[in-house]
Design an enzyme around this catalytic site. Structure first.
Site, PDB file in Angstrom:
ATOM      1  N   ASP A  95      43.914  29.797 -25.077  1.00 23.23           N
ATOM      2  CA  ASP A  95      45.125  30.001 -25.880  1.00 23.23           C
ATOM      3  C   ASP A  95      44.709  30.348 -27.303  1.00 23.23           C
ATOM      4  OD1 ASP A  95      47.770  29.860 -26.866  1.00 23.23           O
ATOM      5  OD2 ASP A  95      48.235  28.236 -25.466  1.00 23.23           O
ATOM      6  N   ASP A 195      49.493  33.241 -28.631  1.00 23.00           N
ATOM      7  CA  ASP A 195      50.637  32.449 -29.062  1.00 23.00           C
ATOM      8  C   ASP A 195      51.531  33.251 -30.014  1.00 23.00           C
ATOM      9  OD1 ASP A 195      51.882  29.706 -29.266  1.00 23.00           O
ATOM     10  OD2 ASP A 195      51.344  29.970 -31.374  1.00 23.00           O
ATOM     11  N   GLU A 246      52.837  35.562 -25.654  1.00 21.83           N
ATOM     12  CA  GLU A 246      54.055  34.760 -25.766  1.00 21.83           C
ATOM     13  C   GLU A 246      54.970  35.467 -26.755  1.00 21.83           C
ATOM     14  OE1 GLU A 246      55.632  30.330 -27.079  1.00 21.83           O
ATOM     15  OE2 GLU A 246      53.960  31.268 -28.125  1.00 21.83           O
ATOM     16  N   HIS A 320      54.107  23.915 -21.801  1.00 28.06           N
ATOM     17  CA  HIS A 320      53.993  22.800 -22.742  1.00 28.06           C
ATOM     18  C   HIS A 320      55.108  22.765 -23.772  1.00 28.06           C
ATOM     19  CE1 HIS A 320      52.391  26.275 -24.750  1.00 28.06           C
ATOM     20  NE2 HIS A 320      52.485  25.646 -25.901  1.00 28.06           N
ATOM     21  N   ASP A 321      55.866  23.851 -23.893  1.00 23.78           N
ATOM     22  CA  ASP A 321      56.944  23.919 -24.882  1.00 23.78           C
ATOM     23  C   ASP A 321      58.325  23.726 -24.278  1.00 23.78           C
ATOM     24  OD1 ASP A 321      55.492  24.271 -27.217  1.00 23.78           O
ATOM     25  OD2 ASP A 321      55.471  26.455 -27.080  1.00 23.78           O
TER      26      ASP A 321
END
Length: 545
Positions: A95, A195, A246, A320-321
């Protein structure tokens, strides 16, 4: 790398397995479970950031891009993990947080010391008439600008004040990031998740008009394509790697452009529109049932238009979000297996690459928290303050909202056993476990007949081997049905019909199933004469020759 055959398993490293006794997961803990992941059948593991970080945002505040956070282990541990995973046919995806760094990063510290080169690595602005440079809010609450008296200037932080936005308009910054990617490729990394990467071009620094948060000035800017192309050509072009961006508040048109192979930018894109269908007035910290018609419309739009434009989707429910989809769109109390399998069927049968979060394969659910103090996430605590002081919500109302929407729902420790601390650690947990540990744990689930885990294995094998699900076009069905989401995948005159009931009651079925045979379904039997689908029933059927 052929995206159509990949299945990506996301691990939040802090929550997978602790081997050191500090209550936090680590790299050796992941290595210890590689046989489990090989049995499951995945092809790639995506790790959330494992770099040194003060952990103000659980690792998304990176202080060194080319080192390992000592909490997770050493570079030797990482190299062992890459090597052992490779022996099992599993690649590693890292990431990369290229929109911002921690304010503890060497670059920012040099900027604060007055080094002009490094000061230009970040975005600084003077105030306007005694006010902030712009009225943009931070995504974590409060203004997006932090004042530094030494310079009489503000630096931009679209997230936490300790996450200073990088200035990618500076070619030196882009060259630094190219070198970061090259470093990890040499370590054997085969994938990169970028990200919030569509925020890296800040187009204008103007006040947001009333009713706006200023996203139009820094989202999907025209230079994002150029920056991604440079990263691809200079760092990734000669490597067999998979990349995913993302995308925040993006569009089909933008994502098709980012992910068209000929544009040489990204392999695929995440978008989050389908995970806002339970946002009242499109505000996250609210409660409402999900809008099924909106969900279907979004799936149909993204599947068909991305296909028409030559783009590629990253398909997911959980990360995870986000809160756990089983608690959000399914029924973990009355139909845990059926609804978990149905949701999995959706992401594995659509056009794109499926991603799922550790624990999805055993039916992990939202954290059954007892108080706001149970939460670790900075966004959740900021939201609780906002709900209390600005919206005057009661403590019970705030807790209910966090239970449904907190990012910590997708970050709780992996439930390996029903023993002490779920087999995750021998000491104090960094984040509490769910109360359903007794029944929802890998050891128990693997012993069940017709388990969620077993169903995931079958879906993964199907995705890795079936050309129709890999490359077929999408034809939408039952567009306005109030219960069913249905579509046909077609390739070379062959068809796979997918029908999913999103609710806990029988759903009338108007499709003729007699021309189809069962490939996979989440009930043990299939009746082509059925006039309704059972609660949360999911059918994957192939047209007979």
């Amino acid at each position: 790398m052929d995206c159509s055959k990949q299945v990506v398993y996301q691990i939040y490293p802090k929550s997978f397995q602790d081997t050191t006794g500090n209550g936090r997961g680590d790299l050796n803990g992941i290595t210890s479970h590689l046989d489990y992941l090989q049995d499951l059948g995945i092809t790639m593991i995506w790790f959330n950031p494992i770099f040194p970080s003060p952990q103000k945002d659980n690792g998304y505040d990176v202080s060194n891009y080319t080192a390992i956070n000592p909490d997770y282990g050493t570079m030797d541990d990482f190299e062992t993990l890459v090597r052992e995973a490779g022996k099992r046919g599993i690649s590693i995806m890292l990431d990369m947080v290229f929109n911002h760094t921690s304010t503890e990063h060497e670059w920012f510290q040099k900027a604060l010391a007055g080094n002009r080169k490094y000061k230009d690595y970040y975005i600084w602005k003077k105030g306007k008439d005694g006010h902030l440079p712009t009225n943009w809010p931070s995504k974590f609450g409060g203004p997006a600008w932090q004042y530094v008296e030494k310079f009489d200037e503000y630096y931009l932080h679209l997230f936490d004040p300790t996450q200073a936005d990088l200035n990618l308009a500076n070619p030196d910054v882009r060259n630094e990031l190219v070198n970061v990617l090259k470093f990890w490729i040499e370590k054997g990394v085969k994938g990169f998740r970028f990200d919030v990467v569509n925020l890296i071009d800040k187009m204008a620094f103007e006040d947001a008009p009333e009713g706006s948060e200023g996203k139009e000035f820094y989202t999907d800017g025209p230079k994002v394509n150029d920056y991604l192309h440079q990263l691809h050509v200079e760092a990734l072009g000669n490597a067999d790697v998979l990349t995913v961006g993302e995308m925040s508040a993006t569009s089909v048109e933008k994502c098709s452009g980012y992910s068209k192979p000929e544009n040489e930018e990204l392999s695929m894109c995440f978008n989050f529109h389908h995970l806002k269908v339970d946002y009242k007035d499109k505000q996250k910290w609210t409660l409402m049932p999900f809008d099924f018609q909106e969900l279907k419309d979004l799936f149909f739009e993204w599947d068909v238009k991305m296909e028409e434009e030559g783009g590629w989707n990253a398909l997911f429910w959980n990360c995870h979000d986000q809160p756990r989809a089983l608690s959000r769109f399914g029924d973990p109390v009355h139909y845990p297996k059926e609804s978990a399998k149905m949701l999995a069927s959706v992401i594995f049968t659509r056009r794109g690459t499926p991603y799922f979060l550790y624990g999805d394969e055993i039916g992990m659910t939202n954290l059954n928290s007892r108080s706001v103090a149970d939460y670790d996430d900075v966004e959740s605590h900021n939201a609780a303050d906002m709900l209390k002081h600005e919206q005057h919500k009661s403590d019970d109302e705030i807790l209910a909202i966090l239970q449904a929407k907190s990012r910590d729902n997708g970050r709780t420790p992996m439930q390996w056993t029903n023993g002490t601390n779920g087999g995750f650690t021998s000491c104090q947990l960094w984040l509490r476990l769910n109360d359903n540990l007794e029944t929802v744990n890998a050891e128990s689930v693997l012993q069940e007949e017709d388990s969620i885990y077993d169903y995931y294995k079958k879906l993964i094998a199907l995705k890795k081997t079936n050309p129709i699900l890999q490359h077929g076009t999408t034809r939408t069905l039952l567009q306005t049905d109030k219960n069913l989401y249905a579509y046909v995948r077609e390739l070379d005159s062959e068809e796979i019909l997918c029908v999913h009931n999103f609710f806990g009651h029988p759903a009338p079925l108007s499709l003729d199933l007699h021309e189809y045979e069962r490939i996979l379904s989440n009930y043990s039997d299939f009746d082509p004469d059925a006039l309704a689908l059972r609660p949360y029933e999911s059918l994957i059927l192939k047209k007979k020759n």
